[in-house]
Design an enzyme around this catalytic site. Sequence first.
Site, PDB file in Angstrom:
ATOM      1  N   ASP A 233       0.884  -1.161   0.000  1.00  0.00           N
ATOM      2  CA  ASP A 233       0.000   0.000   0.000  1.00  0.00           C
ATOM      3  C   ASP A 233       0.921   1.211   0.000  1.00  0.00           C
ATOM      4  OD1 ASP A 233      -2.042   1.776  -0.057  1.00  0.00           O
ATOM      5  OD2 ASP A 233      -3.124   0.999   1.684  1.00  0.00           O
TER       6      ASP A 233
HETATM    7  C1  BGC Z   1      -4.928   3.341  -0.151  1.00  0.00           C
HETATM    8  C2  BGC Z   1      -5.007   2.274  -1.218  1.00  0.00           C
HETATM    9  C3  BGC Z   1      -4.834   2.903  -2.568  1.00  0.00           C
HETATM   10  C4  BGC Z   1      -3.500   3.594  -2.602  1.00  0.00           C
HETATM   11  C5  BGC Z   1      -3.167   4.246  -3.924  1.00  0.00           C
HETATM   12  C6  BGC Z   1      -3.712   4.218  -0.296  1.00  0.00           C
HETATM   13  O1  BGC Z   1      -3.858   5.384   0.432  1.00  0.00           O
HETATM   14  O2  BGC Z   1      -4.942   2.747   1.116  1.00  0.00           O
HETATM   15  O3  BGC Z   1      -6.230   1.597  -1.129  1.00  0.00           O
HETATM   16  O4  BGC Z   1      -4.951   1.960  -3.568  1.00  0.00           O
HETATM   17  O5  BGC Z   1      -3.483   4.606  -1.619  1.00  0.00           O
HETATM   18  O6  BGC Z   1      -3.896   5.392  -4.105  1.00  0.00           O
END
Ligand code: BGC
Length: 740
Positions: A233
Amino acid sequence: MQEKLIEQILETLTLEEKSAMLHGATFFRSGAVEGKGIPAVETSDGPMGVRNEFPGDSWFPVGLSDDFVSYLPSNSALAATWNTERAYEAGQVLGEETRGRGKDVILAPGINVKRDPLCGRNFEYMSEDPFLIQELTVPLIKGIQEADVAACVKHFAANSQETDRLWVDTVVDERALREIYLPGFEAAVHRGGTYSLMNAYNKLNGEHCSESKALLNRILREEWGYDGTVISDWGSVHTTVQAAESALDMEMSVTTNFDEYFFAKPLIEAVKAGEVSEEAVDEKVRNILRMMLRLKMIGPKAGERKQGAYNTPEHREAIKATARESVVLLKNEDGLLPISPERLEPGDPDALTGYRKKKRIAVIGRNAEHMHSGGGGSAEIKALYEISPLLGLKMVLGGNVDIRYAPGYFIPGKKSVNEANWQETSLERQVNRRTDREETEEEARQRQEIEKHREILREEALALAETADEVIFVGGLNHDYDVEGWDRDSMVLPYAQDILIEELLKINPHTIVVMVAGSPVEMPWKDMAKAIVWNYYAGMESGTALAEVLLGRVCPCGKLPETFPALYSDTVTGRNGEFGKPEKVVYEEGIFVGYRYYEKEGVRPAFAFGHGLSYTTFSYDNLRVETARGCSAQGDLQERIIKLSLDVTNTGSMAGAEIVQCYVGDVSCSVERPAKELKAFTKVFLEPGETKTIDLELSRGAFAFYDTERHGFVAEPGEFVLSVGGASDRIWKQETVTLA
Ligand code: BGC
């Protein structure tokens, strides 16, 4: 053949080139290896459609007009359909749009378990029940990946709160992990065949999920045999050596110092210093190359990759169909719904002119016209369009009805969460700390201003309601509350909506209450209201679908994929205060999540798991239970050992669908088990008067629990109660079966 090619490619790569493939070169793209025929991996959020473009090194969107897309129903809306075919179709739409936008990986679906109503990201997730999650996740992934796009199932694992999300240590016992929090992911790997997976921000039992050997190496790779890509993540990696030694493959983050990412220069240095083996790096590169081959980005089939398409009429039709099925009719007394055409017939003709006065519908509440697609965090998208409930009603009814709108309540300026770089700042630790300090004078003044303004809007709405033949209130939440990075403080409806709803119900007891939201709210006016409709964020055609349901053009058939507790204090976490704490959260309830908990404690929720009414009626007859020969507790868990058949008849006058649910309960067991657990369901569409025989199958696994001594699922011999019905609290028939 594929593995051979992977090795051949690997041999050509230098350490620096390998490292480039293992981390973000921009926010959403990994490094390409120029000159060696290895492209970058292009990723994009997210679950409700393909997110708008960013320049790559700034969180200010590019802002062109070429990234408007189809806006899909959220996962909670999809889950409310309980329809695996709709899940497959939603996957196809999302996959095609992703490929159409030139992306390789869609950062979806989010399948975390809805452990608590206050989690800010509940709207992105499906359910509190692992079986429902599994059954919808598998076809969703298959649909996505048909388009030569990788699903990226997230967030692995036990990511059920936003508060302190990057640091909180989620303490979950082994049984709860295996029975509740992991099954969705396991199904994604084994049955869905997902090509990629995203680790969660949080720690799990003391280890960051991005570098958890227990989770990534032992469970995911060794036990489940996963050979796809694990993507971090954004900003969840904290170390070079530990993360490199874990089975994480690609590091993505939210800051622009791409060369300083843990898997960039620091990784190269660590390998050179002998702290990380080059073999560990190679293994990651293999996993990424394997995904590229599967996606036909490289390899013998590279010329055959699908091109995808976005914003097609077919996508919009599929989205509308899901939206229709996602509406949940929570309550409907005295047949208040649907609003029949007769109720909207203009009045009697004037004796002289023949003029007929139009009927008036008062549509009250900001969610009648609020656009939700642009919010929620990383799930935000630039929708090609979004039909609001107000627009939907007007589109469906046309000009012969007098539809008047009043906002009724006031939404103050958006919270800082919507600032352009929220994605970066939301990872800063202090932002999630709740403040207990007293309000300042300025804040008090602002609060009073807001209250005054609310009163004015309320009065105006009440005055409108007095003049109307029909009153529809459309309120609920929005993405200031259902949002990534923040949890809600309470289950109380914001903006003083409760006062307004009660006043409206006093003026017109036939007021129809519609809640548009991504997670449950307390409804203190529930007993006063005759009709309550629940609408999760259901995509670009949400307003059309809602209008069609309210007006009886479509028969509602959604069911709740989660329990709606009456009060937050009825929830596990409302009682023990364990939710939303920074640093460490202990999942004390173990496996007793959602209805498993409420049933154990004898707490009556406002609306039970699986609940949802219809305009038509159904009868269930002739339940047959066939047990396979040798229906014993021991043997292959996948083996189907029991088949249920049932005749379902539509006894009403409108075509509709029923969702038949089968729950299993163990009569006596060596460990404590829930009274019942969902283990099979099916959705059946019936014309008036039509009867269909439906079959439900139960595998041995449906009777098993996770044995922490044997570290595996086991079914114990003995009696089990099968409860079949239309909701967890509306069981039509129970049968006892015995496993030998
Ligand atoms: C989120 C993810 C997301 C990623 C990319 C993170 O803040 O938890 O779910 O895919 O950002 O934007």
